[in-house]
Design a protein around this motif. Sequence first.
Motif, PDB file in Angstrom:
ATOM      1  N   ASN A  84     -40.214   9.070  68.940  1.00 50.12           N
ATOM      2  CA  ASN A  84     -40.082  10.157  69.911  1.00 50.12           C
ATOM      3  C   ASN A  84     -40.280   9.671  71.356  1.00 50.12           C
ATOM      4  O   ASN A  84     -40.963  10.297  72.155  1.00 50.12           O
ATOM      5  CB  ASN A  84     -41.057  11.298  69.594  1.00 50.12           C
ATOM      6  N   ILE A  86     -37.611   9.200  73.286  1.00 50.71           N
ATOM      7  CA  ILE A  86     -36.295   9.450  73.867  1.00 50.71           C
ATOM      8  C   ILE A  86     -36.391  10.435  75.021  1.00 50.71           C
ATOM      9  O   ILE A  86     -37.341  11.199  75.119  1.00 50.71           O
ATOM     10  CB  ILE A  86     -35.305   9.982  72.796  1.00 50.71           C
ATOM     11  N   ASP A  87     -35.390  10.362  75.891  1.00 50.32           N
ATOM     12  CA  ASP A  87     -35.272  11.329  76.977  1.00 50.32           C
ATOM     13  C   ASP A  87     -33.790  11.660  77.140  1.00 50.32           C
ATOM     14  O   ASP A  87     -32.969  11.247  76.322  1.00 50.32           O
ATOM     15  CB  ASP A  87     -35.894  10.799  78.275  1.00 50.32           C
ATOM     16  N   THR A  88     -33.463  12.365  78.182  1.00 51.07           N
ATOM     17  CA  THR A  88     -32.079  12.829  78.342  1.00 51.07           C
ATOM     18  C   THR A  88     -31.086  11.698  78.598  1.00 51.07           C
ATOM     19  O   THR A  88     -29.895  11.886  78.390  1.00 51.07           O
ATOM     20  CB  THR A  88     -31.976  13.863  79.481  1.00 51.07           C
ATOM     21  N   SER A  89     -31.551  10.537  79.002  1.00 56.27           N
ATOM     22  CA  SER A  89     -30.638   9.422  79.240  1.00 56.27           C
ATOM     23  C   SER A  89     -30.537   8.478  78.041  1.00 56.27           C
ATOM     24  O   SER A  89     -29.752   7.535  78.043  1.00 56.27           O
ATOM     25  CB  SER A  89     -31.076   8.635  80.479  1.00 56.27           C
ATOM     26  N   TRP A  90     -31.314   8.731  77.006  1.00 56.11           N
ATOM     27  CA  TRP A  90     -31.361   7.848  75.838  1.00 56.11           C
ATOM     28  C   TRP A  90     -29.996   7.689  75.187  1.00 56.11           C
ATOM     29  O   TRP A  90     -29.528   6.568  74.970  1.00 56.11           O
ATOM     30  CB  TRP A  90     -32.391   8.392  74.848  1.00 56.11           C
ATOM     31  N   LEU A  91     -29.332   8.786  74.885  1.00 55.92           N
ATOM     32  CA  LEU A  91     -28.032   8.716  74.211  1.00 55.92           C
ATOM     33  C   LEU A  91     -26.993   8.052  75.105  1.00 55.92           C
ATOM     34  O   LEU A  91     -26.197   7.235  74.629  1.00 55.92           O
ATOM     35  CB  LEU A  91     -27.562  10.109  73.788  1.00 55.92           C
ATOM     36  N   ASP A  92     -27.005   8.365  76.390  1.00 58.93           N
ATOM     37  CA  ASP A  92     -26.075   7.714  77.318  1.00 58.93           C
ATOM     38  C   ASP A  92     -26.243   6.199  77.287  1.00 58.93           C
ATOM     39  O   ASP A  92     -25.271   5.453  77.316  1.00 58.93           O
ATOM     40  CB  ASP A  92     -26.288   8.230  78.743  1.00 58.93           C
TER      41      ASP A  92
END
Length: 115
Positions: A84, A86-92
Amino acid sequence: SGSIERIKFQSTSNCWGYFSVGANGGIHEFADSQFGHLFAKGPNREAARKALVLALKEIEVRGEIRTTVEYLVQLLETKEFKENTIDTSWLDGLIKEKSVYVETPPHLVVTSAAV
């Protein structure tokens, strides 16, 4: 786009879902790429994550449609997701690095291209 011939999904006490597919296999025009949603629960985040991974590994979607099921399983199995962090830029970042991907066997690529 495309139609769905069959969705095989068995809800459990820890994972359930719903799908927006008509009787003729059509996906509602406003469904975008999300024709279904799965939800998981557990006594803690890791138990819920494992329940969701198991459900995704067992789901079967047949038809003239591509899904991201295998990709989602890989995302849920990453160290960052498990921890856990991850943040909003993790997938990018993963997309940019191409560190998570679903490998397609060459014979399926050739067969698909021929059809």
